[in-house]
Design a protein around this motif. Sequence first.
Motif, PDB file in Angstrom:
ATOM      1  N   SER B  43       0.931  -1.318  -0.037  1.00  0.00           N
ATOM      2  CA  SER B  43      -0.071   0.036   0.025  1.00  0.00           C
ATOM      3  C   SER B  43       0.660   1.367  -0.045  1.00  0.00           C
ATOM      4  O   SER B  43       1.771   1.432   0.785  1.00  0.00           O
ATOM      5  N   SER B  83      -7.745  10.628   6.409  1.00  0.00           N
ATOM      6  CA  SER B  83      -8.972   9.776   6.555  1.00  0.00           C
ATOM      7  C   SER B  83      -8.368   8.350   6.027  1.00  0.00           C
ATOM      8  O   SER B  83      -9.066   7.217   6.430  1.00  0.00           O
ATOM      9  N   VAL B  84      -7.227   8.205   5.400  1.00  0.00           N
ATOM     10  CA  VAL B  84      -6.746   6.758   5.327  1.00  0.00           C
ATOM     11  C   VAL B  84      -5.434   6.456   6.170  1.00  0.00           C
ATOM     12  O   VAL B  84      -4.816   5.496   5.925  1.00  0.00           O
ATOM     13  N   LYS B 242      -6.589  -0.949  -4.671  1.00  0.00           N
ATOM     14  CA  LYS B 242      -7.147  -0.924  -3.429  1.00  0.00           C
ATOM     15  C   LYS B 242      -6.885   0.544  -2.855  1.00  0.00           C
ATOM     16  O   LYS B 242      -7.890   0.933  -2.091  1.00  0.00           O
ATOM     17  N   ASP B 243      -5.732   1.043  -2.796  1.00  0.00           N
ATOM     18  CA  ASP B 243      -5.338   2.244  -2.435  1.00  0.00           C
ATOM     19  C   ASP B 243      -6.374   3.215  -3.003  1.00  0.00           C
ATOM     20  O   ASP B 243      -6.859   4.223  -2.453  1.00  0.00           O
ATOM     21  N   ARG B 246      -9.749   3.241  -1.643  1.00  0.00           N
ATOM     22  CA  ARG B 246      -9.890   3.916  -0.401  1.00  0.00           C
ATOM     23  C   ARG B 246     -10.008   5.330  -0.509  1.00  0.00           C
ATOM     24  O   ARG B 246     -10.804   6.233   0.152  1.00  0.00           O
ATOM     25  N   ASP B 249     -13.516   6.334  -1.520  1.00  0.00           N
ATOM     26  CA  ASP B 249     -14.497   6.428  -0.529  1.00  0.00           C
ATOM     27  C   ASP B 249     -14.466   7.628   0.209  1.00  0.00           C
ATOM     28  O   ASP B 249     -15.417   8.241   0.795  1.00  0.00           O
ATOM     29  N   ALA B 250     -13.122   7.733   0.527  1.00  0.00           N
ATOM     30  CA  ALA B 250     -12.917   9.007   1.611  1.00  0.00           C
ATOM     31  C   ALA B 250     -13.543  10.367   0.714  1.00  0.00           C
ATOM     32  O   ALA B 250     -13.879  11.181   1.380  1.00  0.00           O
TER      33      ALA B 250
END
Lengths: 242, 300
Positions: B43, B83-84, B242-243, B246, B249-250
């Motif tokens: 990540s 937020s991540v 995947k990152d 994320r 979504d944030a």
Amino acid sequence: MSRAGGGGDVYNSPTAHGDHSIAANDIRNVIIRWVMHPSARWLPLLLACAAVVAAGARWPDGPARQYVLWGVLTGLSLLAAAARVLDRRPRDALVIGVLSLVSVLATVGGWLTFQQVVAHGEIDVTGQVRTEGRQPLDEEAHRTLTLRLDAPALAEPRDALRLTLAIADHDPAGPTCLPDTRATLSLLTSGAAAQPTDVRPGGTADFSLGARAGAVRIGVRLHTARGCRMDVRATGAVLHDK
Amino acid sequence: MTTGAARAPHGRRRARRHRALAAAALATLAASAAACGTSEPPSLFASGKVSVGAKNDQPGTGVVHTYKFSGFDITVARQILASVGAEPDFGIVPSEDRSAVLTGKKKDLVVATFSITVDRMKELDFAGPYASTYQGILVRRNDHRIRKPDDLFGKRVCTWPGTTSATTLEGPEYSRIAVYERPDASSCLADLKVKKVADAVSTDQMILYGFTQENPDLRVVPDLTYGSANHYGIAMNKGHRKDCLRLRDALREYVGSNTWSHDFSTSLWSIPKADPTWETDYRPREETIDALSCRDRPSA
């Protein structure tokens, strides 16, 4: 069922009684003799091959999925017929009879399936869709595009047309407008309802064509964001019966 | 000389050794194949620090004053990375190098008024948009010659390379505009303000309004836009889906919140002053975020 044997009355069932049983046994004996006859060995295979050749000569194209059942039945008929040819044991009357029967029935079933596809199957006419009108389209100019299918494409009668539309940014190096874009498709052919349908880029619309027409015309009206200029083309056009 | 009986155990040992070697080779191959099969690299947020390319010459969106980055791009990067569970390490990226620093793995992310386009989506992944804006025109405050699109015909309009603004004005419908390029935004501003060899500067309105915040002698021509809306995204190299998801979504949550409005109006205070409908004009829709984020091409 009786086992096949060497002499003529060997095929009679020892458990059969009465006139009807004798008649049934006679018929069965005739069939078995015919099936076991050396000249009948190649018949199912010839029949299956003839059906394949005839289907190939009349092949109407269209999506491969509509030929699946025909393919399965044809494969089965050829396999059973080939097995019938290869089985040379003289006493296998039952096996030979079943193989012959399966092959012939599969050939007939395959042929009927093929005829169904010929009469009602889907016909891919994507390559015959002509586009009339200037591109790119935008929201402000109120220009429309017409997609047209002429008489040769409609030679085989079908009562519906499924159209898949690709909409792309005129300039892929510029900002993309795809999320804000859709098109309204309407049938312009006389004698059929317009059936206006909204489609997103890559979406599909299905039109009932009604009475047989010389040509099919579909109007495309674009709805997009301010300043967007888009190219429209048909990526799929399939005639089918609903 | 050895007898056959003596050779037999020796042959068996050799056969066992060969089998063991073959098994080891197979195990190595299997391990390599498994390693190759792991498509997702570690990540980008694993270390907690993410290198982010940003602009340094765009007040309001991305600017550096006394070695400190500020602007809406910078705020967005900080908010989304927080937020991540990561924080940004900003570095300057010129407009024309925004793709290259990602594909060359010099930066993990680029948050630099980078428009999402179909061509760029083939090469990079975007999480966004976090803002949408049309291309506009910047003129000297006291110059009222340009009010409508046709007024730009025959005028010298400055743009800089690597931007969609330059691409838009290259279209045949704008052939009567004397568009020329300078290396960067600062050079175009100098041409407009100081040298007065440019009649206008054209790029996204968000950037232009930012310029007016530090250059009160310049103004954005109201209601004059070109092309379609630019959608700004957070760009990253492909292979980090995947990152990317994320971040998407944030971002979806952030854009729909009041924090977005607060951050936007704080960094780009000149826009709410000039445009009463700024929130609907510049805030992206959730469907647009879904359609453009973490994809190889836009979904409809």
